[in-house]
Write a protein that holds these residues in place. Structure first.
Motif, mmCIF file in Angstrom:
data_model
loop_
_atom_site.group_PDB
_atom_site.id
_atom_site.type_symbol
_atom_site.label_atom_id
_atom_site.label_comp_id
_atom_site.label_asym_id
_atom_site.label_seq_id
_atom_site.Cartn_x
_atom_site.Cartn_y
_atom_site.Cartn_z
ATOM 1 N N ILE A 1 0.838 -1.204 0.000
ATOM 2 C CA ILE A 1 0.000 0.000 0.000
ATOM 3 C C ILE A 1 0.871 1.252 0.000
ATOM 4 N N LEU A 2 1.843 1.295 0.891
ATOM 5 C CA LEU A 2 2.715 2.470 0.956
ATOM 6 C C LEU A 2 3.466 2.664 -0.358
ATOM 7 N N THR A 3 3.915 1.567 -0.949
ATOM 8 C CA THR A 3 4.619 1.656 -2.232
ATOM 9 C C THR A 3 3.708 2.212 -3.313
ATOM 10 N N ALA A 4 2.478 1.700 -3.383
ATOM 11 C CA ALA A 4 1.535 2.155 -4.409
ATOM 12 C C ALA A 4 1.181 3.625 -4.226
ATOM 13 N N LEU A 5 0.986 4.056 -2.978
ATOM 14 C CA LEU A 5 0.644 5.458 -2.726
ATOM 15 C C LEU A 5 1.777 6.389 -3.147
ATOM 16 N N VAL A 6 3.000 6.025 -2.800
ATOM 17 C CA VAL A 6 4.149 6.861 -3.171
ATOM 18 C C VAL A 6 4.314 6.899 -4.688
ATOM 19 N N LEU A 7 4.208 5.736 -5.332
ATOM 20 C CA LEU A 7 4.354 5.687 -6.787
ATOM 21 C C LEU A 7 3.255 6.482 -7.484
ATOM 22 N N GLY A 8 2.021 6.368 -6.984
ATOM 23 C CA GLY A 8 0.919 7.108 -7.589
ATOM 24 C C GLY A 8 1.123 8.607 -7.502
ATOM 25 N N LYS A 9 1.598 9.083 -6.355
ATOM 26 C CA LYS A 9 1.853 10.515 -6.186
ATOM 27 C C LYS A 9 2.988 10.974 -7.094
ATOM 28 N N LEU A 10 4.070 10.202 -7.129
ATOM 29 C CA LEU A 10 5.207 10.566 -7.981
ATOM 30 C C LEU A 10 4.813 10.578 -9.454
ATOM 31 N N ALA A 11 4.033 9.576 -9.871
ATOM 32 C CA ALA A 11 3.629 9.491 -11.277
ATOM 33 C C ALA A 11 2.714 10.646 -11.661
ATOM 34 N N SER A 12 1.765 10.983 -10.783
ATOM 35 C CA SER A 12 0.825 12.064 -11.089
ATOM 36 C C SER A 12 1.530 13.410 -11.186
ATOM 37 N N ASP A 13 2.531 13.621 -10.335
ATOM 38 C CA ASP A 13 3.224 14.912 -10.307
ATOM 39 C C ASP A 13 4.377 15.002 -11.300
ATOM 40 N N ALA A 14 4.767 13.881 -11.885
ATOM 41 C CA ALA A 14 5.933 13.882 -12.771
ATOM 42 C C ALA A 14 5.656 14.690 -14.037
ATOM 43 N N PRO A 15 6.590 15.538 -14.455
ATOM 44 C CA PRO A 15 6.408 16.298 -15.702
ATOM 45 C C PRO A 15 6.580 15.389 -16.915
ATOM 46 N N LEU B 1 6.735 5.094 -13.921
ATOM 47 C CA LEU B 1 6.137 5.214 -12.590
ATOM 48 C C LEU B 1 4.684 4.752 -12.590
ATOM 49 N N PHE B 2 3.935 5.130 -13.635
ATOM 50 C CA PHE B 2 2.537 4.702 -13.698
ATOM 51 C C PHE B 2 2.441 3.186 -13.875
ATOM 52 N N SER B 3 3.286 2.611 -14.716
ATOM 53 C CA SER B 3 3.265 1.157 -14.896
ATOM 54 C C SER B 3 3.609 0.446 -13.590
ATOM 55 N N PHE B 4 4.608 0.953 -12.887
ATOM 56 C CA PHE B 4 4.997 0.384 -11.592
ATOM 57 C C PHE B 4 3.818 0.470 -10.616
ATOM 58 N N HIS B 5 3.191 1.644 -10.558
ATOM 59 C CA HIS B 5 2.042 1.865 -9.670
ATOM 60 C C HIS B 5 0.902 0.895 -9.988
ATOM 61 N N LYS B 6 0.576 0.757 -11.266
ATOM 62 C CA LYS B 6 -0.528 -0.123 -11.666
ATOM 63 C C LYS B 6 -0.218 -1.583 -11.339
ATOM 64 N N THR B 7 1.014 -1.991 -11.583
ATOM 65 C CA THR B 7 1.394 -3.381 -11.326
ATOM 66 C C THR B 7 1.333 -3.696 -9.835
ATOM 67 N N VAL B 8 1.801 -2.765 -9.011
ATOM 68 C CA VAL B 8 1.703 -2.953 -7.558
ATOM 69 C C VAL B 8 0.237 -2.994 -7.136
ATOM 70 N N GLY B 9 -0.595 -2.165 -7.770
ATOM 71 C CA GLY B 9 -2.019 -2.150 -7.438
ATOM 72 C C GLY B 9 -2.691 -3.488 -7.698
ATOM 73 N N VAL B 10 -2.394 -4.093 -8.843
ATOM 74 C CA VAL B 10 -2.968 -5.412 -9.140
ATOM 75 C C VAL B 10 -2.468 -6.440 -8.128
ATOM 76 N N THR B 11 -1.203 -6.324 -7.739
ATOM 77 C CA THR B 11 -0.657 -7.237 -6.732
ATOM 78 C C THR B 11 -1.403 -7.090 -5.410
ATOM 79 N N ILE B 12 -1.689 -5.848 -5.011
ATOM 80 C CA ILE B 12 -2.455 -5.616 -3.779
ATOM 81 C C ILE B 12 -3.813 -6.301 -3.859
ATOM 82 N N PHE B 13 -4.475 -6.159 -4.992
ATOM 83 C CA PHE B 13 -5.797 -6.763 -5.169
ATOM 84 C C PHE B 13 -5.737 -8.277 -4.966
ATOM 85 N N LEU B 14 -4.767 -8.920 -5.584
ATOM 86 C CA LEU B 14 -4.667 -10.377 -5.492
ATOM 87 C C LEU B 14 -4.272 -10.827 -4.087
#
Length: 404
Positions: A29-43, A56-69
């Motif tokens: 969860i902490l990893t996904a939250l940090v990645l999501g924030k970094l990806a959204s703010d990245a220029p 960053l977005f791909s990393f965030h999405k992949t971690v998110g699917v892992t959380i779900f499973l």
């Protein structure tokens, strides 16, 4: 204090399987939250920045699917195990149970909404192996935007629930000095337990919060647009046909993936007759497009920014052309004025005429470099040079509309 190393739970404490699930999900969860924030703010003003944002977005999405499973696996395991009794009852025990239900539900709903948002959008950041085999959903920009907003709202529910959970844990450690944290950390068995039993009210509270979050998310989503020409653009040419419905779409390649979108606001003035005029043409067409009305998946903002369409500086694009027969179809031969640059353009199209109704479909390829777009992307590693424009519309003769 007794410590247990068994896999299964008891009424007093958690086994190592439950504890492993708990801490694994916490890290994810902490990893996904940090990645999501970094990806959204990245220029994304250059190739390198866009590549980093996509990573960053791909990393965030992949971690998110892992959380779900992992969350599903934890829920299945928890259902099969006895639930350790709480150390405290009353209002505190009730609040703790409600927060736990919020966390359980959020661990499923947040990644599920995130995946649905990804699957319905024309995204450029894929989910990595081994989840690349996940099914896609029909691409729908409006639905994707709604799902994206709901995803953000439910992330906030998750964050608030997580903060409440952490606050409760700190209370147990600092103020109560009991074994609530220790039994999840090491399987410690406390000496005393509360006599409180599980109740359905915490579930109802969590369900109410989710319902409110859903209502807020739906209220924040924009109304569904229409693919038919809108009325804020203006065309001044002669017209003896009225467009009933149509789409003006584009397709580009970004990070190796095709991204398709469409303009919601455009108009066409069509003056056409099957019998050629004395100059050999069959009429004229004038098209006006509001460039800011483009929806292009997850890169809509980038597409209308100063780097590309520059919609604030150049809000309207126009195409003026003569129509003439060519081969088995027709061509619209004229000029395209886009982003302050005018170029000659010939678009071939098919036309099916049935009485006073016409169905038209055409396609033309543009090169973004001709209009000074994406100069910070000098090659095609991030953004392709080619832009495919597709037009499809149904029109009726204006006289036929008047007679109705």
């Amino acid at each position: 204090m007794i410590r247990r190393t068994e896999a299964t739970n008891t009424e007093a404490t958690y086994g190592w399987v439950e504890r492993a699930f708990h801490w694994s999900i916490a890290v994810l969860i902490l990893t996904a939250l940090v990645l999501g924030k970094l990806a959204s703010d990245a220029p994304y003003a250059s190739d390198a920045e866009l590549s980093r944002k996509a990573f960053l977005f791909s990393f965030h999405k992949t971690v998110g699917v892992t959380i779900f499973l992992v969350a599903l696996a934890r829920i299945v395991w928890a259902v099969s195990q006895p639930r350790p009794k709480p150390l405290h009852g009353g209002i505190e025990g009730f609040a703790a149970a409600a927060v736990h239900w919020l966390l359980y539900g959020s661990l499923v709903l947040v990644p599920l909404l995130g995946w649905a948002h990804h699957a319905t959008s024309q995204g450029f950041a894929p989910i990595w192996w081994p989840y690349g085999v996940l099914p896609d959903l029909p691409k729908d920009p409006v639905l994707s935007e709604r799902l994206g907003i709901l995803h953000v709202i439910f992330v906030r529910v998750l964050v608030v629930s997580l903060l409440l959970h952490i606050a409760g844990t700190l209370k147990h450690i600092v103020i109560d000095r009991d074994k609530t944290f220790a039994r999840m950390w090491s399987g410690a068995e406390p000496e005393t337990l509360s006599a409180a039993r599980p109740h359905v009210l915490p579930v109802a509270v969590a369900g109410t919060v989710w319902a409110i979050a859903l209502g807020v998310g739906l209220a924040l989503t924009p109304p569904e647009g229409t693919a038919a020409p809108a009325g804020s653009t203006a065309v001044g040419g002669a017209s003896n046909w009225t467009v009933e419905e149509g789409t003006l779409s584009i397709s580009v390649t970004q990070m190796g993936s095709a991204v398709t979108g469409s303009f919601a606001d455009w108009q066409a003035a069509i003056d056409f007759d099957e019998t050629p005029l004395t100059d050999g043409t069959n009429g004229t067409v004038e098209v006006s497009v509001a460039t800011g009305s483009l929806t292009l998946g997850s890169v809509s903002t980038q597409a209308t920014s100063a780097d590309f369409l520059s919609s604030e500086a150049f809000p309207t694009a126009t195409f003026d052309a003569a129509i003439r027969a060519e081969g088995e179809g027709y061509v619209a031969d004229g000029t395209l004025d886009l982003r302050g640059v005018t170029i000659p353009l010939v678009m071939p199209f098919t036309l099916d005429l049935e009485g006073d109704r016409a169905v038209m479909a055409g396609q033309v390829m543009l090169d973004r470099r001709d209009f000074g777009m994406g100069e910070t992307y000098p090659d095609e590693s991030s953004v392709g040079f080619g832009v495919t424009v597709d037009v499809a519309l149904t029109a009726v003769r204006s006289d036929a509309v008047t007679d109705r």
